[in-house]
Design a protein around this motif. Structure first.
Motif, PDB file in Angstrom:
ATOM      1  N   GLU A 125      26.026  15.398 -13.998  1.00 12.06           N
ATOM      2  CA  GLU A 125      25.765  16.682 -14.405  1.00 12.06           C
ATOM      3  C   GLU A 125      24.548  16.900 -15.331  1.00 12.06           C
ATOM      4  N   ARG A 126      23.887  17.949 -14.920  1.00  8.91           N
ATOM      5  CA  ARG A 126      22.553  18.087 -15.678  1.00  8.91           C
ATOM      6  C   ARG A 126      22.619  18.024 -17.121  1.00  8.91           C
ATOM      7  N   LYS A 127      23.638  18.560 -17.879  1.00 13.33           N
ATOM      8  CA  LYS A 127      24.054  18.546 -19.297  1.00 13.33           C
ATOM      9  C   LYS A 127      23.961  17.251 -19.876  1.00 13.33           C
ATOM     10  N   TRP A 128      24.690  16.401 -19.272  1.00 10.62           N
ATOM     11  CA  TRP A 128      24.963  15.008 -19.487  1.00 10.62           C
ATOM     12  C   TRP A 128      23.872  14.132 -19.356  1.00 10.62           C
ATOM     13  N   VAL A 129      23.041  14.451 -18.031  1.00 10.94           N
ATOM     14  CA  VAL A 129      21.888  13.562 -17.779  1.00 10.94           C
ATOM     15  C   VAL A 129      20.654  13.869 -18.961  1.00 10.94           C
ATOM     16  N   LYS A 130      20.752  15.153 -19.334  1.00  5.11           N
ATOM     17  CA  LYS A 130      19.798  15.368 -20.319  1.00  5.11           C
ATOM     18  C   LYS A 130      19.970  14.564 -21.476  1.00  5.11           C
ATOM     19  N   ARG A 131      21.127  14.856 -22.077  1.00  4.71           N
ATOM     20  CA  ARG A 131      21.583  13.972 -23.292  1.00  4.71           C
ATOM     21  C   ARG A 131      21.181  12.479 -23.255  1.00  4.71           C
ATOM     22  N   ILE A 132      21.856  11.960 -22.124  1.00  4.91           N
ATOM     23  CA  ILE A 132      21.128  10.633 -21.821  1.00  4.91           C
ATOM     24  C   ILE A 132      19.686  10.331 -21.908  1.00  4.91           C
ATOM     25  N   VAL A 133      18.971  10.991 -21.247  1.00  2.22           N
ATOM     26  CA  VAL A 133      17.689  10.941 -21.419  1.00  2.22           C
ATOM     27  C   VAL A 133      17.300  11.133 -22.386  1.00  2.22           C
ATOM     28  N   ASN A 134      17.510  12.145 -23.362  1.00  2.00           N
ATOM     29  CA  ASN A 134      16.757  12.476 -24.674  1.00  2.00           C
ATOM     30  C   ASN A 134      17.097  11.251 -25.692  1.00  2.00           C
ATOM     31  N   ILE A 135      18.185  10.602 -25.545  1.00  2.00           N
ATOM     32  CA  ILE A 135      18.542   9.488 -26.412  1.00  2.00           C
ATOM     33  C   ILE A 135      17.961   8.558 -25.925  1.00  2.00           C
ATOM     34  N   GLY A 136      18.102   8.015 -24.582  1.00  2.00           N
ATOM     35  CA  GLY A 136      17.911   6.838 -24.055  1.00  2.00           C
ATOM     36  C   GLY A 136      16.414   6.473 -23.586  1.00  2.00           C
ATOM     37  N   ALA A 137      15.793   7.784 -23.362  1.00  2.00           N
ATOM     38  CA  ALA A 137      14.131   7.581 -22.854  1.00  2.00           C
ATOM     39  C   ALA A 137      13.359   7.040 -24.116  1.00  2.00           C
ATOM     40  N   PRO A 138      13.573   7.399 -25.350  1.00  2.00           N
ATOM     41  CA  PRO A 138      12.583   6.696 -26.565  1.00  2.00           C
ATOM     42  C   PRO A 138      13.088   5.234 -26.338  1.00  2.00           C
ATOM     43  N   SER A 139      14.431   4.792 -26.234  1.00  2.00           N
ATOM     44  CA  SER A 139      14.701   3.302 -26.085  1.00  2.00           C
ATOM     45  C   SER A 139      14.219   2.695 -25.101  1.00  2.00           C
ATOM     46  N   ALA A 140      14.324   3.363 -23.709  1.00  2.00           N
ATOM     47  CA  ALA A 140      13.547   2.656 -22.665  1.00  2.00           C
ATOM     48  C   ALA A 140      12.025   2.640 -22.680  1.00  2.00           C
ATOM     49  N   LEU A 141      11.524   3.472 -23.504  1.00  2.00           N
ATOM     50  CA  LEU A 141       9.998   3.418 -23.440  1.00  2.00           C
ATOM     51  C   LEU A 141       9.709   2.206 -24.398  1.00  2.00           C
ATOM     52  N   GLU A 142      10.675   2.372 -25.725  1.00  2.00           N
ATOM     53  CA  GLU A 142      10.509   0.956 -26.666  1.00  2.00           C
ATOM     54  C   GLU A 142      10.749  -0.194 -25.888  1.00  2.00           C
ATOM     55  N   GLN A 143      11.622  -0.291 -25.003  1.00  2.00           N
ATOM     56  CA  GLN A 143      11.660  -1.669 -24.310  1.00  2.00           C
ATOM     57  C   GLN A 143      10.716  -1.932 -23.256  1.00  2.00           C
ATOM     58  N   SER A 144      10.111  -0.688 -22.654  1.00  2.00           N
ATOM     59  CA  SER A 144       9.158  -0.869 -21.590  1.00  2.00           C
ATOM     60  C   SER A 144       7.872  -1.208 -22.423  1.00  2.00           C
ATOM     61  N   THR A 145       7.426  -0.640 -23.296  1.00  2.00           N
ATOM     62  CA  THR A 145       6.392  -0.894 -24.304  1.00  2.00           C
ATOM     63  C   THR A 145       6.122  -2.223 -24.725  1.00  2.00           C
ATOM     64  N   SER A 146       7.516  -2.764 -25.188  1.00  2.00           N
ATOM     65  CA  SER A 146       7.555  -4.410 -25.261  1.00  2.00           C
ATOM     66  C   SER A 146       7.310  -5.140 -24.297  1.00  2.00           C
ATOM     67  N   ALA A 147       7.732  -4.556 -23.117  1.00  2.00           N
ATOM     68  CA  ALA A 147       7.372  -5.572 -21.783  1.00  2.00           C
ATOM     69  C   ALA A 147       5.908  -5.505 -21.657  1.00  2.00           C
ATOM     70  N   LEU A 148       5.465  -4.320 -21.790  1.00  2.00           N
ATOM     71  CA  LEU A 148       3.825  -4.236 -21.565  1.00  2.00           C
ATOM     72  C   LEU A 148       3.270  -5.195 -22.410  1.00  2.00           C
ATOM     73  N   ALA A 149       3.697  -5.099 -23.826  1.00  2.00           N
ATOM     74  CA  ALA A 149       2.896  -5.991 -24.657  1.00  2.00           C
ATOM     75  C   ALA A 149       2.903  -7.435 -24.198  1.00  2.00           C
ATOM     76  N   MET A 150       4.456  -7.866 -23.790  1.00  2.00           N
ATOM     77  CA  MET A 150       4.550  -9.134 -23.111  1.00  2.00           C
ATOM     78  C   MET A 150       3.625  -9.439 -22.140  1.00  2.00           C
ATOM     79  N   ILE A 151       3.656  -8.450 -21.061  1.00  2.00           N
ATOM     80  CA  ILE A 151       2.732  -8.789 -19.946  1.00  2.00           C
ATOM     81  C   ILE A 151       1.113  -8.831 -20.353  1.00  2.00           C
ATOM     82  N   THR A 152       0.764  -7.983 -21.302  1.00  2.00           N
ATOM     83  CA  THR A 152      -0.636  -8.355 -21.856  1.00  2.00           C
ATOM     84  C   THR A 152      -0.905  -9.639 -22.535  1.00  2.00           C
TER      85      THR A 152
END
Length: 460
Positions: A229-256
């Protein structure tokens, strides 16, 4: 807090046991530095892809925790079901992209000639098999996160134990091969370690899904709620996207950082990977307290008890600093015998790997207490749903405290491998100081869920 934390610590210990088992067995192959070095290069690239799903599961954990605290069991069930459905879709996409881009990603590393010849082909074999199992890996991530948000951390621990035992048994069969009676496993080397992990994760996910759908010990998943459902996906993305970005930038730092390390000979590459695996092991008490804090802050804020949430954070941070300082003393004193366990060969490369690994571990002990504090405070931000703040301080630790420092010390000041070890130790120190300073402002206590009357839960 300790009731929540100790199973998380054991679960993460078992998680690390996957990697430790791979490292021990591969350290006994004909070319241990190349085999262990392959994992060193592969893991940051794999983590870049896994960080997407791992970050989104934070949303499921936070939503389940706050709805459980507010007494909204049906909403918790729907949040859990929607998280599973959405992350599964993401997992399939991530696995396919990772599998197809393996050689391209490895080709971007500025590798030493020997590293390129001996290590990178092995890393490619490992990564391809690993990406095939991405949906199953994400499945267990979701199971653990949802159960943690509900406050049940012991069952994920038990499931992880079963699958780690399975992985330990399968590792030597696929790495070295075995031809006894009806069992005929060809020797697959590094690729065999990935196959063993994949099969173990399939079992873990199957058990986890059975528990979530059939047993009343956590948030109850329902098939009717799996339709996105769009409403729930939006909530999951709003809360989870910063954490995903946090972990992704951690991964990018590890790759660097890995790209910098890859410019050195195989013993340094292997020592870097081996040292990181050992650090991930001593990291566990801090991670356990951080994730327990996530749940306690989420449930207390959902129940309108911001005062208890704050007390939990302060207690966890103090405990984390003390425990990690004790771990630092042990690691400092016993660094050489600890590192030597993983490399049995007496070749020149193996000896150099051990020497570099011992130096790396000893230098990084200076940051251990800061790791404990940082993980707890980040857990508090995530539990409140304030994942953007957690992202900001993770970026501070990695991209201000670690990556530029490693480059400066290693290449500009010419410290070589020692510069890598010192720079790696500074990141968490910088991040912890900044995160605690911001935490004292008290602006982290707002919730992200609503009560039955449509208003947000009040916090003290």
């Amino acid at each position: 807090m300790f009731t929540l934390a100790w199973p998380i610590v054991v679960t993460q210990l078992l998680q690390v046991a996957y990697n430790i088992a791979d490292t021990i067995w591969l350290g006994r192959t004909a070319y241990p530095s190349a085999a262990v070095g392959a994992l060193s290069l592969a893991f940051p690239l794999i983590f870049l892809f896994l960080s997407v799903g791992g970050g989104l599961t934070v949303a499921g954990s936070t939503l389940v925790a706050q709805y459980t605290g507010a007494g909204g069991d049906e909403d918790a069930s729907k949040a859990a079901s929607q998280t599973l459905a959405f992350v599964t879709v993401i997992a399939v996409v991530v696995g396919a992209v990772g599998y197809l881009s393996t050689d391209l990603l490895l080709g971007l590393l500025p590798a030493d000639s020997e590293t390129a010849r001996l290590v990178i082909p092995l890393a490619s074999d490992y990564m391809r098999v690993f990406f095939l199992g991405t949906p199953f890996l994400f499945g267990f991530f979701v199971f653990s996160a949802l159960m943690r948000g509900y406050g049940n951390t012991r069952i994920p621990m038990a499931v992880m134990f079963v699958t780690v035992v399975l992985n330990v048994v399968l590792d030597p069969l696929f790495i070295f091969g075995w031809d006894v009676g009806p069992l005929d496993f060809p020797a697959m080397g590094v690729e065999g370690a990935a196959v063993a992990t994949l099969l173990s994760r399939v079992v873990a996910t199957a058990i986890g899904l059975f528990i979530l759908f059939r047993l009343a010990v956590g948030p109850q998943l329902k098939i009717a709620y799996l339709r996105l459902e769009r409403k729930w996906v939006k909530r999951i993305v709003n809360i989870g996207a910063p954490s995903a970005l946090e972990q992704s930038t951690s991964a990018l730092a590890m790759i660097t950082l890995t790209a910098m390390v890859a410019s050195f000979a195989p013993p340094v590459v292997a020592a870097y990977g081996l040292g990181n695996r050992l650090i991930s092991l001593v990291f566990l008490p801090a991670m356990g307290l951080g994730r327990a804090t996530n749940t306690m802050v989420g449930q207390n804020l959902g129940a309108g008890r911001g005062d208890r949430a704050e007390r939990a954070v302060k207690l966890a941070a103090t405990t984390g600093a003390v425990v990690m300082a004790g771990v630092a003393v042990v690691a400092l004193v016993f660094a050489e015998p600890i590192v030597s366990v993983f490399i049995s060969s007496t070749t020149a490369d193996a000896t150099a790997t051990i020497e570099n690994g011992v130096q790396y571990l000893r230098i990084r002990t200076v940051e251990f207490a800061f790791i404990g504090v940082l993980q707890v405070v980040l857990g508090a931000y995530r539990g409140a749903g304030n994942t953007r703040t957690a992202l900001a301080f993770s970026l501070t630790a990695l991209w201000l405290g670690r990556v530029p420092t490693v480059y400066l010390l290693t290449f500009t000041l010419g410290l070589g491998a020692t510069g890598i070890w010192i720079g790696m130790a500074l990141g968490n120190i910088v991040g912890a100081v900044a995160a605690v300073a911001w935490f004292t402002r008290g602006t982290w206590k707002d919730t992200v869920v609503e009560t039955d009357d449509g208003s947000r839960a009040e916090t003290a």
